[in-house]
Design an enzyme around this catalytic site. Structure first.
Site, PDB file in Angstrom:
ATOM      1  N   LYS A  10       6.214  15.768 -43.767  1.00 36.52           N
ATOM      2  CA  LYS A  10       6.035  15.861 -42.318  1.00 36.52           C
ATOM      3  C   LYS A  10       6.692  14.680 -41.579  1.00 36.52           C
ATOM      4  O   LYS A  10       7.054  13.677 -42.207  1.00 36.52           O
ATOM      5  CB  LYS A  10       4.534  15.935 -42.011  1.00 36.52           C
ATOM      6  N   TYR A  44       2.870  28.067 -38.545  1.00 32.48           N
ATOM      7  CA  TYR A  44       1.419  27.838 -38.539  1.00 32.48           C
ATOM      8  C   TYR A  44       0.661  28.933 -37.783  1.00 32.48           C
ATOM      9  O   TYR A  44      -0.456  28.681 -37.304  1.00 32.48           O
ATOM     10  CB  TYR A  44       1.114  26.472 -37.938  1.00 32.48           C
ATOM     11  N   PHE A  85      -7.040  22.606 -33.085  1.00 28.86           N
ATOM     12  CA  PHE A  85      -6.018  21.588 -33.329  1.00 28.86           C
ATOM     13  C   PHE A  85      -4.596  22.145 -33.264  1.00 28.86           C
ATOM     14  O   PHE A  85      -3.635  21.421 -33.510  1.00 28.86           O
ATOM     15  CB  PHE A  85      -6.263  20.909 -34.686  1.00 28.86           C
ATOM     16  N   ARG A 103      -0.996  20.686 -54.987  1.00 26.29           N
ATOM     17  CA  ARG A 103      -2.178  20.342 -54.198  1.00 26.29           C
ATOM     18  C   ARG A 103      -2.875  19.112 -54.767  1.00 26.29           C
ATOM     19  O   ARG A 103      -3.410  18.285 -54.026  1.00 26.29           O
ATOM     20  CB  ARG A 103      -3.125  21.538 -54.123  1.00 26.29           C
ATOM     21  N   ARG A 124      -1.453  11.725 -49.947  1.00 33.68           N
ATOM     22  CA  ARG A 124      -2.120  11.515 -48.660  1.00 33.68           C
ATOM     23  C   ARG A 124      -2.940  10.241 -48.637  1.00 33.68           C
ATOM     24  O   ARG A 124      -3.001   9.558 -47.602  1.00 33.68           O
ATOM     25  CB  ARG A 124      -2.977  12.738 -48.318  1.00 33.68           C
ATOM     26  N   ASN A 137      -0.797  13.891 -41.678  1.00 31.29           N
ATOM     27  CA  ASN A 137      -1.213  13.754 -43.080  1.00 31.29           C
ATOM     28  C   ASN A 137      -0.074  13.883 -44.088  1.00 31.29           C
ATOM     29  O   ASN A 137      -0.277  14.305 -45.220  1.00 31.29           O
ATOM     30  CB  ASN A 137      -2.372  14.713 -43.392  1.00 31.29           C
ATOM     31  N   HIS A 185       2.647  18.943 -46.368  1.00 28.75           N
ATOM     32  CA  HIS A 185       2.013  20.260 -46.366  1.00 28.75           C
ATOM     33  C   HIS A 185       2.318  20.929 -47.697  1.00 28.75           C
ATOM     34  O   HIS A 185       3.394  20.747 -48.249  1.00 28.75           O
ATOM     35  CB  HIS A 185       2.565  21.138 -45.235  1.00 28.75           C
ATOM     36  N   GLU A 220       5.618  31.426 -47.134  1.00 27.43           N
ATOM     37  CA  GLU A 220       6.113  30.137 -46.624  1.00 27.43           C
ATOM     38  C   GLU A 220       7.501  29.810 -47.165  1.00 27.43           C
ATOM     39  O   GLU A 220       8.347  29.262 -46.445  1.00 27.43           O
ATOM     40  CB  GLU A 220       5.113  29.025 -46.962  1.00 27.43           C
TER      41      GLU A 220
HETATM   42  P1  CMP Z   1      -1.523  21.525 -43.253  1.00 28.00           P
HETATM   43  O1  CMP Z   1      -1.779  21.716 -44.708  1.00 28.00           O
HETATM   44  O2  CMP Z   1      -0.116  21.288 -42.865  1.00 28.00           O
HETATM   45  O3  CMP Z   1      -2.084  22.808 -42.452  1.00 28.00           O
HETATM   46  C1  CMP Z   1      -2.509  22.727 -41.111  1.00 28.00           C
HETATM   47  C2  CMP Z   1      -2.654  21.317 -40.627  1.00 28.00           C
HETATM   48  O4  CMP Z   1      -3.489  21.147 -39.489  1.00 28.00           O
HETATM   49  C3  CMP Z   1      -3.300  20.478 -41.706  1.00 28.00           C
HETATM   50  O5  CMP Z   1      -2.389  20.281 -42.766  1.00 28.00           O
HETATM   51  C4  CMP Z   1      -3.720  19.241 -40.906  1.00 28.00           C
HETATM   52  O6  CMP Z   1      -2.693  18.277 -40.843  1.00 28.00           O
HETATM   53  C5  CMP Z   1      -3.947  19.788 -39.488  1.00 28.00           C
HETATM   54  N1  CMP Z   1      -5.354  19.739 -39.105  1.00 28.00           N
HETATM   55  C6  CMP Z   1      -5.871  19.055 -38.065  1.00 28.00           C
HETATM   56  N2  CMP Z   1      -7.199  19.220 -37.991  1.00 28.00           N
HETATM   57  C7  CMP Z   1      -7.555  20.025 -39.012  1.00 28.00           C
HETATM   58  C8  CMP Z   1      -8.796  20.559 -39.477  1.00 28.00           C
HETATM   59  N3  CMP Z   1      -9.956  20.295 -38.861  1.00 28.00           N
HETATM   60  N4  CMP Z   1      -8.786  21.354 -40.579  1.00 28.00           N
HETATM   61  C9  CMP Z   1      -7.625  21.658 -41.204  1.00 28.00           C
HETATM   62  N5  CMP Z   1      -6.420  21.175 -40.816  1.00 28.00           N
HETATM   63  C10 CMP Z   1      -6.377  20.365 -39.733  1.00 28.00           C
END
Ligand code: CMP
Length: 142
Positions: free
Chosen positions: A10, A50, A58, A86, A103, A113, A116, A127
């Site tokens: 990211k 997304y 969010f 993961r 992370r 974070n 992904h 994806e």
């Molecule tokens: P990602 O795996 O890229 O998928 C969606 C992203 O939304 C996740 O990582 C986080 O960076 C972001 N995000 C922010 N708030 C939340 C939340 N409460 N739960 C899950 N993802 C979140």
């Protein structure tokens, strides 16, 4: 079984200049990069990628962050690639991520974070197809 999964480094991690360090963790976990591309996502691309999160509170922040700078996108291949990926990423919230995970080491907040990864076989397929045509993927034969 040998699987493929989609990985995104990211904008926060690209800005920290740790693409190579993150690639190194993939390689040490036995994951092979079979396709890769750097790009700066448009708003339409980030919203499309997304789309499942469209109704989440969010979502707007997520799209703003993901379009704030370039990302590095790759397809990873290996035995149990989805779960392995993961595992090396660590929990979505870096505060809950195990020590030594990407992370834990490179991310600061749940919003920014660092990486992904696909969460299952079906999402991995959609994806990967979002970013790569089948002929752009280079399976490892040796
Ligand atoms: P990602 O795996 O890229 O998928 C969606 C992203 O939304 C996740 O990582 C986080 O960076 C972001 N995000 C922010 N708030 C939340 C939340 N409460 N739960 C899950 N993802 C979140």
């Amino acid at each position: 079984a040998v699987e493929r999964t989609l990985s995104i480094i990211k904008p926060d991690a690209v800005a920290k200049n740790v693409i190579g360090e993150i690639y190194s963790r993939f390689e040490k976990a036995g994951l092979r990069i079979v396709a890769a591309r750097m790009l700066h996502l448009s708003r339409e691309q980030a919203e499309g990628f997304y789309a499942v999160h469209r109704e989440r509170p969010f979502f707007n922040d997520l799209v703003a962050f993901m379009t704030s700078g370039p990302v590095m996108v790759q397809a990873l291949e290996g035995e149990d690639a989805i779960a392995k990926h993961r595992e090396v990423m660590g929990a979505t919230n870096p505060k809950e991520a195990a020590p030594g995970t990407i992370r834990a080491d490179f991310a600061s907040t749940i919003d920014e974070n660092a990486v992904h990864g696909s969460d299952g076989p079906d999402t991995a397929k959609t994806e990967i197809a979002f970013f790569f045509r089948e002929e752009e993927i280079c399976p490892r034969t040796r």
